[in-house]
Scaffold this motif. Sequence first.
Motif, PDB file in Angstrom:
ATOM      1  N   CYS A  13       0.864  -1.176   0.000  1.00 50.99           N
ATOM      2  CA  CYS A  13       0.000   0.000   0.000  1.00 50.99           C
ATOM      3  C   CYS A  13       0.901   1.226   0.000  1.00 50.99           C
ATOM      4  O   CYS A  13       1.757   1.369   0.869  1.00 50.99           O
ATOM      5  N   VAL A  14       0.717   2.082  -0.993  1.00 46.50           N
ATOM      6  CA  VAL A  14       1.507   3.309  -1.094  1.00 46.50           C
ATOM      7  C   VAL A  14       0.582   4.478  -0.788  1.00 46.50           C
ATOM      8  O   VAL A  14      -0.417   4.685  -1.471  1.00 46.50           O
ATOM      9  N   ILE A  15       0.920   5.208   0.251  1.00 46.46           N
ATOM     10  CA  ILE A  15       0.119   6.370   0.635  1.00 46.46           C
ATOM     11  C   ILE A  15       0.814   7.600   0.085  1.00 46.46           C
ATOM     12  O   ILE A  15       1.927   7.926   0.474  1.00 46.46           O
ATOM     13  N   GLY A  16       0.141   8.256  -0.840  1.00 50.29           N
ATOM     14  CA  GLY A  16       0.699   9.426  -1.512  1.00 50.29           C
ATOM     15  C   GLY A  16       1.286   9.024  -2.849  1.00 50.29           C
ATOM     16  O   GLY A  16       2.279   8.313  -2.904  1.00 50.29           O
ATOM     17  N   GLY A  37      -2.732   2.069  -4.264  1.00 49.66           N
ATOM     18  CA  GLY A  37      -2.245   3.421  -4.056  1.00 49.66           C
ATOM     19  C   GLY A  37      -3.327   4.291  -3.456  1.00 49.66           C
ATOM     20  O   GLY A  37      -4.480   4.231  -3.867  1.00 49.66           O
ATOM     21  N   VAL A  38      -2.960   5.105  -2.482  1.00 50.74           N
ATOM     22  CA  VAL A  38      -3.909   5.990  -1.811  1.00 50.74           C
ATOM     23  C   VAL A  38      -3.425   7.434  -1.961  1.00 50.74           C
ATOM     24  O   VAL A  38      -2.266   7.731  -1.690  1.00 50.74           O
ATOM     25  N   ASP A  39      -4.328   8.308  -2.428  1.00 51.48           N
ATOM     26  CA  ASP A  39      -4.004   9.723  -2.539  1.00 51.48           C
ATOM     27  C   ASP A  39      -5.301  10.515  -2.509  1.00 51.48           C
ATOM     28  O   ASP A  39      -6.341  10.021  -2.954  1.00 51.48           O
ATOM     29  N   ARG A  44      -4.110  12.319  -9.463  1.00 49.24           N
ATOM     30  CA  ARG A  44      -3.007  11.368  -9.221  1.00 49.24           C
ATOM     31  C   ARG A  44      -3.506   9.933  -9.229  1.00 49.24           C
ATOM     32  O   ARG A  44      -2.839   9.047  -9.744  1.00 49.24           O
ATOM     33  N   ARG A  45      -4.676   9.696  -8.648  1.00 50.14           N
ATOM     34  CA  ARG A  45      -5.236   8.335  -8.670  1.00 50.14           C
ATOM     35  C   ARG A  45      -5.514   7.913 -10.102  1.00 50.14           C
ATOM     36  O   ARG A  45      -5.240   6.777 -10.493  1.00 50.14           O
ATOM     37  N   ASP A  46      -6.044   8.837 -10.909  1.00 52.84           N
ATOM     38  CA  ASP A  46      -6.330   8.515 -12.309  1.00 52.84           C
ATOM     39  C   ASP A  46      -5.053   8.215 -13.086  1.00 52.84           C
ATOM     40  O   ASP A  46      -5.025   7.325 -13.920  1.00 52.84           O
ATOM     41  N   GLN A  47      -3.977   8.951 -12.805  1.00 54.18           N
ATOM     42  CA  GLN A  47      -2.689   8.688 -13.459  1.00 54.18           C
ATOM     43  C   GLN A  47      -2.222   7.269 -13.157  1.00 54.18           C
ATOM     44  O   GLN A  47      -1.768   6.552 -14.040  1.00 54.18           O
ATOM     45  N   ALA A  48      -2.330   6.885 -11.914  1.00 53.56           N
ATOM     46  CA  ALA A  48      -1.878   5.554 -11.504  1.00 53.56           C
ATOM     47  C   ALA A  48      -2.717   4.480 -12.165  1.00 53.56           C
ATOM     48  O   ALA A  48      -2.212   3.466 -12.622  1.00 53.56           O
ATOM     49  N   THR A  49      -4.016   4.704 -12.237  1.00 53.58           N
ATOM     50  CA  THR A  49      -4.922   3.725 -12.837  1.00 53.58           C
ATOM     51  C   THR A  49      -4.664   3.603 -14.332  1.00 53.58           C
ATOM     52  O   THR A  49      -4.650   2.503 -14.879  1.00 53.58           O
ATOM     53  N   ALA A  51      -1.920   3.983 -15.842  1.00 50.73           N
ATOM     54  CA  ALA A  51      -0.677   3.243 -16.049  1.00 50.73           C
ATOM     55  C   ALA A  51      -0.918   1.743 -15.918  1.00 50.73           C
ATOM     56  O   ALA A  51      -0.098   0.939 -16.311  1.00 50.73           O
ATOM     57  N   GLY A  52      -2.069   1.363 -15.342  1.00 44.48           N
ATOM     58  CA  GLY A  52      -2.414  -0.041 -15.204  1.00 44.48           C
ATOM     59  C   GLY A  52      -1.610  -0.780 -14.159  1.00 44.48           C
ATOM     60  O   GLY A  52      -1.564  -1.997 -14.139  1.00 44.48           O
ATOM     61  N   GLU A  53      -0.969  -0.041 -13.280  1.00 46.31           N
ATOM     62  CA  GLU A  53      -0.096  -0.684 -12.312  1.00 46.31           C
ATOM     63  C   GLU A  53      -0.628  -0.650 -10.889  1.00 46.31           C
ATOM     64  O   GLU A  53      -0.175  -1.396 -10.049  1.00 46.31           O
ATOM     65  N   VAL A  54      -1.582   0.229 -10.627  1.00 45.45           N
ATOM     66  CA  VAL A  54      -1.997   0.461  -9.251  1.00 45.45           C
ATOM     67  C   VAL A  54      -3.513   0.421  -9.150  1.00 45.45           C
ATOM     68  O   VAL A  54      -4.208   0.959  -9.995  1.00 45.45           O
ATOM     69  N   SER A  55      -4.028  -0.216  -8.100  1.00 47.09           N
ATOM     70  CA  SER A  55      -5.456  -0.177  -7.813  1.00 47.09           C
ATOM     71  C   SER A  55      -5.716   1.059  -6.978  1.00 47.09           C
ATOM     72  O   SER A  55      -5.157   1.185  -5.885  1.00 47.09           O
ATOM     73  N   PRO A  56      -6.551   1.992  -7.482  1.00 46.53           N
ATOM     74  CA  PRO A  56      -6.744   3.247  -6.745  1.00 46.53           C
ATOM     75  C   PRO A  56      -7.626   3.071  -5.523  1.00 46.53           C
ATOM     76  O   PRO A  56      -8.525   2.247  -5.493  1.00 46.53           O
ATOM     77  N   SER A  57      -7.353   3.883  -4.503  1.00 41.55           N
ATOM     78  CA  SER A  57      -8.191   3.939  -3.295  1.00 41.55           C
ATOM     79  C   SER A  57      -8.324   5.380  -2.873  1.00 41.55           C
ATOM     80  O   SER A  57      -7.472   6.177  -3.099  1.00 41.55           O
TER      81      SER A  57
END
Length: 57
Positions: A13-16, A37-39, A44-49, A51-57
């Motif tokens: 879990c990555v916070i930020g 990933g939590v932000d 930022r959550r949309d960027q991570a999603t 990229a297909g690498e992170v499940s947003p929270s």
Amino acid sequence: MAEFPLDGDMKVCVIGLGEVGLKFAGMAAASGYEVVGVDTSRERRDQATCAGEVSPS
């Protein structure tokens, strides 16, 4: 990145998801970990999603 044993059940879990958090999340995902990933920033959550690498929270 430091190497950790992969045991199928390990999650990260990555916070930020700023400059450091997003890169770390991507590296952990590329290494085979399930990453959440939590932000507070929707952008930022949309960027991570995207990229297909992170499940947003």
